[in-house]
Design an enzyme around this catalytic site. Structure first.
Site, PDB file in Angstrom:
ATOM      1  N   GLY A  51      10.949 -16.785   7.719  1.00 64.56           N
ATOM      2  CA  GLY A  51      11.316 -17.610   8.866  1.00 64.56           C
ATOM      3  C   GLY A  51      10.257 -17.711   9.944  1.00 64.56           C
ATOM      4  N   TYR A 156      -4.449   8.619  -6.742  1.00 63.78           N
ATOM      5  CA  TYR A 156      -3.490   7.975  -5.829  1.00 63.78           C
ATOM      6  C   TYR A 156      -2.994   9.011  -4.818  1.00 63.78           C
ATOM      7  CZ  TYR A 156       1.187   5.941  -4.718  1.00 63.78           C
ATOM      8  OH  TYR A 156       2.334   5.466  -4.118  1.00 63.78           O
ATOM      9  N   LYS A 160      -3.164   9.168  -0.728  1.00 62.70           N
ATOM     10  CA  LYS A 160      -1.929   9.321   0.048  1.00 62.70           C
ATOM     11  C   LYS A 160      -1.960  10.575   0.913  1.00 62.70           C
ATOM     12  CE  LYS A 160       0.746   5.827  -1.146  1.00 62.70           C
ATOM     13  NZ  LYS A 160       0.780   4.689  -0.191  1.00 62.70           N
TER      14      LYS A 160
HETATM   15  N1  LIG Z   1       7.308   1.719  -5.695  1.00 62.20           N
HETATM   16  C1  LIG Z   1       7.473   3.037  -5.610  1.00 62.20           C
HETATM   17  O1  LIG Z   1       8.213   3.672  -6.426  1.00 62.20           O
HETATM   18  C2  LIG Z   1       6.773   3.798  -4.513  1.00 62.20           C
HETATM   19  C3  LIG Z   1       6.990   5.196  -4.422  1.00 62.20           C
HETATM   20  C4  LIG Z   1       6.360   5.890  -3.410  1.00 62.20           C
HETATM   21  C5  LIG Z   1       5.533   5.225  -2.518  1.00 62.20           C
HETATM   22  N2  LIG Z   1       5.334   3.887  -2.646  1.00 62.20           N
HETATM   23  C6  LIG Z   1       4.437   3.229  -1.684  1.00 62.20           C
HETATM   24  O2  LIG Z   1       5.122   2.141  -1.080  1.00 62.20           O
HETATM   25  C7  LIG Z   1       4.173   1.132  -0.740  1.00 62.20           C
HETATM   26  C8  LIG Z   1       4.618  -0.204  -1.323  1.00 62.20           C
HETATM   27  O3  LIG Z   1       4.731  -0.069  -2.731  1.00 62.20           O
HETATM   28  P1  LIG Z   1       5.371  -1.222  -3.625  1.00 62.20           P
HETATM   29  O4  LIG Z   1       5.953  -0.543  -4.811  1.00 62.20           O
HETATM   30  O5  LIG Z   1       6.206  -2.118  -2.800  1.00 62.20           O
HETATM   31  O6  LIG Z   1       4.047  -1.982  -4.084  1.00 62.20           O
HETATM   32  P2  LIG Z   1       3.869  -3.417  -4.753  1.00 62.20           P
HETATM   33  O7  LIG Z   1       2.733  -3.292  -5.712  1.00 62.20           O
HETATM   34  O8  LIG Z   1       5.177  -3.966  -5.246  1.00 62.20           O
HETATM   35  O9  LIG Z   1       3.437  -4.352  -3.539  1.00 62.20           O
HETATM   36  C9  LIG Z   1       2.349  -4.014  -2.760  1.00 62.20           C
HETATM   37  C10 LIG Z   1       1.652  -5.251  -2.220  1.00 62.20           C
HETATM   38  O10 LIG Z   1       0.453  -4.778  -1.625  1.00 62.20           O
HETATM   39  C11 LIG Z   1      -0.561  -5.714  -1.884  1.00 62.20           C
HETATM   40  N3  LIG Z   1      -1.876  -5.071  -1.816  1.00 62.20           N
HETATM   41  C12 LIG Z   1      -2.482  -4.308  -2.777  1.00 62.20           C
HETATM   42  N4  LIG Z   1      -3.716  -3.963  -2.355  1.00 62.20           N
HETATM   43  C13 LIG Z   1      -3.869  -4.500  -1.113  1.00 62.20           C
HETATM   44  C14 LIG Z   1      -4.932  -4.510  -0.178  1.00 62.20           C
HETATM   45  N5  LIG Z   1      -6.102  -3.912  -0.445  1.00 62.20           N
HETATM   46  N6  LIG Z   1      -4.751  -5.160   0.999  1.00 62.20           N
HETATM   47  C15 LIG Z   1      -3.592  -5.802   1.283  1.00 62.20           C
HETATM   48  N7  LIG Z   1      -2.547  -5.837   0.414  1.00 62.20           N
HETATM   49  C16 LIG Z   1      -2.694  -5.193  -0.763  1.00 62.20           C
HETATM   50  C17 LIG Z   1      -0.265  -6.251  -3.265  1.00 62.20           C
HETATM   51  O11 LIG Z   1      -0.868  -7.528  -3.458  1.00 62.20           O
HETATM   52  C18 LIG Z   1       1.263  -6.283  -3.278  1.00 62.20           C
HETATM   53  O12 LIG Z   1       1.774  -7.562  -2.916  1.00 62.20           O
HETATM   54  C19 LIG Z   1       2.821   1.606  -1.260  1.00 62.20           C
HETATM   55  O13 LIG Z   1       2.101   2.253  -0.233  1.00 62.20           O
HETATM   56  C20 LIG Z   1       3.205   2.611  -2.316  1.00 62.20           C
HETATM   57  O14 LIG Z   1       2.185   3.548  -2.539  1.00 62.20           O
HETATM   58  C21 LIG Z   1       5.941   3.157  -3.608  1.00 62.20           C
END
Ligand SMILES: NC(=O)c1ccc[n+]([C@@H]2O[C@H](COP(=O)([O-])OP(=O)(O)OC[C@H]3O[C@@H](n4cnc5c(N)ncnc54)[C@H](O)[C@@H]3O)[C@@H](O)[C@H]2O)c1
Length: 248
Positions: A51, A156, A160
């Site tokens: 939005g 990773y 983190k």
């Molecule tokens: N999914 C899980 O189970 C999980 C668990 C623990 C922590 N996390 C953390 O949560 C956060 C989000 O994870 P998610 O699963 O939604 O990820 P995702 O991969 O679904 O989405 C992440 C987005 O970040 C973008 N991205 C990647 N590199 C980038 C960069 N250099 N600059 C800008 N954007 C960038 C990607 O294009 C993507 O659209 C991350 O920090 C991840 O480490 C996720």
């Protein structure tokens, strides 16, 4: 309570997944939100869907020059960033691989996005927060940053964990300037992109004490709380948001 009206947030990696959920929840609480993503079309599509108070701001968090230029442009067109949510953390090259099996050429991507990405975005926004006497920095980390796991995420986890440590120091250095800096260590999050992912999700949910995987909204509401005026006494913390999974 927890009203973010008049605040402007930048959420990195918000074109999909957890970041999109965070952006939507911050908007619901009244904030204006910059939706960042590495993939410009993803940022644009998300901002359109969210939005008029959402603005696409594509750049790579790992590219310091691009971060600085984008933040300058955002400030000039909409206004200063009050709330920074460092959510980008999954590099496109991410795959589960044990450290001894990893090509050294793969190392940098994890640290670039998870540690330097956080540092670059903080660097571009923190001075203005301190000068205005109010700011919120929230970094999205993971259980992989707080404990050892045998699932092929050592690099990773290095990125983190580095960000968690950086945030603790940032919190102490900026505490007298009205800025808080906290980290969320996420547990298993739901991914419902396709049928196979949904099956895996159902199996993984059994490992979580509350019986389901996390959603972007679970993380979003925690961000709204930490970003509020009411949370001004909470800083330097790493908060597990993981459905009760035991962490060490
Ligand atoms: N999914 C899980 O189970 C999980 C668990 C623990 C922590 N996390 C953390 O949560 C956060 C989000 O994870 P998610 O699963 O939604 O990820 P995702 O991969 O679904 O989405 C992440 C987005 O970040 C973008 N991205 C990647 N590199 C980038 C960069 N250099 N600059 C800008 N954007 C960038 C990607 O294009 C993507 O659209 C991350 O920090 C991840 O480490 C996720």
């Amino acid at each position: 309570m927890f009203d973010l009206s008049g605040r402007t947030a930048l959420v990195t990696g918000a074109g999909q997944g957890v970041g999109l959920g965070i952006a939507a929840t911050l908007l619901e609480a009244g904030a204006t939100v910059f939706v960042n993503d590495l993939v410009p079309e993803r940022a644009e599509a998300a901002a359109t869907a969210l939005g008029p108070n959402a603005h696409a701001l594509p750049f790579s968090v790992a590219d310091r020059g691009a971060v600085t230029a984008a933040v300058e442009q955002a400030v000039a067109t909409v206004g200063p960033i009050d709330i920074l949510v460092n959510n980008a953390g999954i590099p496109p090259s991410m795959r589960p691989v044990k450290f001894r099996d990893m090509d050294p050429a793969e190392w940098a991507a994890y640290v670039d996005v998870n540690l330097y990405g956080v540092i670059n975005c903080v660097s571009a926004t923190i001075d203005a927060m301190c000068e205005r006497g109010w700011g919120r920095v929230i970094t999205i980390s993971s259980g992989a940053g707080t404990q050892g796991l045998n699932i092929g995420v050592s690099m990773y986890g290095a990125g983190k964990g580095g960000a968690i440590s950086f945030m603790r120091h940032l919190a102490v250095e900026t505490a007298r300037s009205g800025v808080t800096a906290n980290t969320l260590a996420l547990g298993l999050m739901a991914r419902d992109d396709d049928e196979q992912a949904r099956t895996v999700t159902a199996a993984m949910a059994k490992q979580v004490p509350v019986g389901r995987l996390g959603t972007g909204r679970d993380i979003g509401v925690t961000c709204v709380f930490l970003a509020s005026d009411e949370a001004e006494w909470i800083t330097g913390q790493t908060i597990a948001v993981n459905g009760g999974s035991v962490t060490t």
